[in-house]
Design an enzyme around this catalytic site. Structure first.
Site, PDB file in Angstrom:
ATOM      1  N   LYS A  53      48.443  30.110  38.783  1.00 30.39           N
ATOM      2  CA  LYS A  53      49.291  30.307  39.964  1.00 30.39           C
ATOM      3  C   LYS A  53      50.434  29.290  39.947  1.00 30.39           C
ATOM      4  CE  LYS A  53      45.614  32.547  42.414  1.00 30.39           C
ATOM      5  NZ  LYS A  53      44.409  32.515  43.216  1.00 30.39           N
ATOM      6  N   GLN A  97      41.834  28.663  47.389  1.00 36.99           N
ATOM      7  CA  GLN A  97      41.084  29.351  46.326  1.00 36.99           C
ATOM      8  C   GLN A  97      39.616  29.505  46.719  1.00 36.99           C
ATOM      9  OE1 GLN A  97      42.663  30.476  43.405  1.00 36.99           O
ATOM     10  NE2 GLN A  97      40.721  31.512  43.061  1.00 36.99           N
ATOM     11  N   ASP A 120      47.480  35.774  50.669  1.00 34.92           N
ATOM     12  CA  ASP A 120      46.341  36.507  50.103  1.00 34.92           C
ATOM     13  C   ASP A 120      46.036  37.745  50.947  1.00 34.92           C
ATOM     14  OD1 ASP A 120      45.191  35.744  47.723  1.00 34.92           O
ATOM     15  OD2 ASP A 120      43.977  34.137  48.604  1.00 34.92           O
TER      16      ASP A 120
END
Ligand code: NAP
Length: 283
Positions: A53, A97, A120
């Site tokens: 990322k 995460q 997300d």
């Protein structure tokens, strides 16, 4: 014989577009999209995702911050960091995460992220917006799948679409996105009776179950578009999908390989969401 859908190539094209858009945004508005990624603990797979990322951000010219926190980080410390990032104008997207270490409540953390920065698309506000078709962010993996289907030139309208898997991250939002494109959608799961009977009807088959080589050629209709979301490690360390490529490929019209299909799209769609979040601050 199927045409192979090249996820790396589709992803590279989207990243080129994002890079150009990033330059334009900086020149015209003085805004550089910024993504903050938080990782708690040292799960090896999570570390790889976070590094990718960070690299993705650098490739398209975004500002990025990565917080690598120790496994013993308290919930209060984590929520405090999220709050700080919610109020930081340089940061347009925040991602924590998952999975988190057991003592941390993932739901609480997801709820703490400002929905405007929830790149997300896990916050219930954004999930709800996807249901009603009025969204800013699309969940990254299903959005990547939609781009791959689009790249084949397939018109989803009226097609029989079957999604195997009903997780909140992949299966459910995937079904919703196919429905929004006017597919006739069926969702299958571990309690589905006669799975093969359902999957054989699919013009578009999306498989997201997490079982290596589970879908075989006899489960697939001739000419189907087959998208394999699965990412499974075999005993020899090699990556394999949920679709048995050798038996399905001769029957499909288009198929994604693993690796090199859906995988490369997920981070690219995260970058896309971060761009959207940055642009939304101009409204
Ligand atoms: P998950 O949360 O474990 O969900 C798996 C789903 O598959 C569940 O809905 C389960 O049904 C269903 N299932 C399991 N066995 C089945 C069977 N025998 N027949 C029919 N359905 C069955 O997994 P996930 O997070 O959605 O991920 C699925 C796969 O995609 C994994 O391999 C994961 O690594 C991969 N993935 C890849 C990416 C990427 O970037 N490429 C991103 C996310 C996930 P029940 O609900 O009834 O249990």
């Amino acid at each position: 014989m199927a045409q192979i859908i090249n996820g790396k190539a589709v992803s590279a094209t989207v990243r080129e577009e994002l890079k150009a858009e990033c330059e334009r945004l900086q020149k015209e508005y003085g805004i550089r999209p910024g993504l903050a990624v938080i990782i708690v603990g040292d799960d090896p797979a999570s570390k790889v995702y976070v590094n990718n990322k960070e690299k993705g951000c650098a490739e398209v010219g975004y500002y990025s911050e990565v917080y690598r926190l120790p496994a013993e980080t308290t919930e209060e410390e984590l929520l405090c960091l999220v709050e700080k990032l919610n109020n930081d104008d340089k940061i347009h997207g925040i991602l924590c995460q998952l999975p988190l270490p057991k003592h941390l409540d993932e739901t609480k953390v997801i709820l703490a992220i400002d929905p405007k920065k929830d790149v997300d698309a896990f916050h219930p506000e954004n999930v709800g917006k996807i249901m009603i078709g009025n969204y800013s962010f699309l969940p990254c993996t299903p959005a990547g799948v939609m781009k791959l289907i689009e790249s084949t030139g397939t018109d989803i309208t009226g097609k029989e679409c079957v999604v195997i898997g009903r997780s909140n991250i992949v299966g459910k939002p995937q079904a919703m996105l196919l429905l929004q494109k006017n597919g006739t959608v069926t969702i299958c799961h571990s309690r589905t009776k006669d799975l093969k009977e359902v999957t054989r009807r699919a013009d578009i088959l999306v498989v997201a179950i997490g079982k290596p080589d589970f879908v075989t050629g006899d489960m697939v209709k001739d000419g189907a578009v087959v998208i394999d979301v699965g990412m499974n490690r075999k005993a020899d360390g090699k990556l394999t999908g949920d679709v048995d490529f050798a038996s399905v490929e001769p029957k499909a019209s288009f198929i994604t390989p693993v690796p090199g299909g859906v995988g490369p799209m997920t981070i690219t769609m995260l970058l896309q969401n971060t761009m959207t979040a940055a642009k939304n601050t101009l409204k």
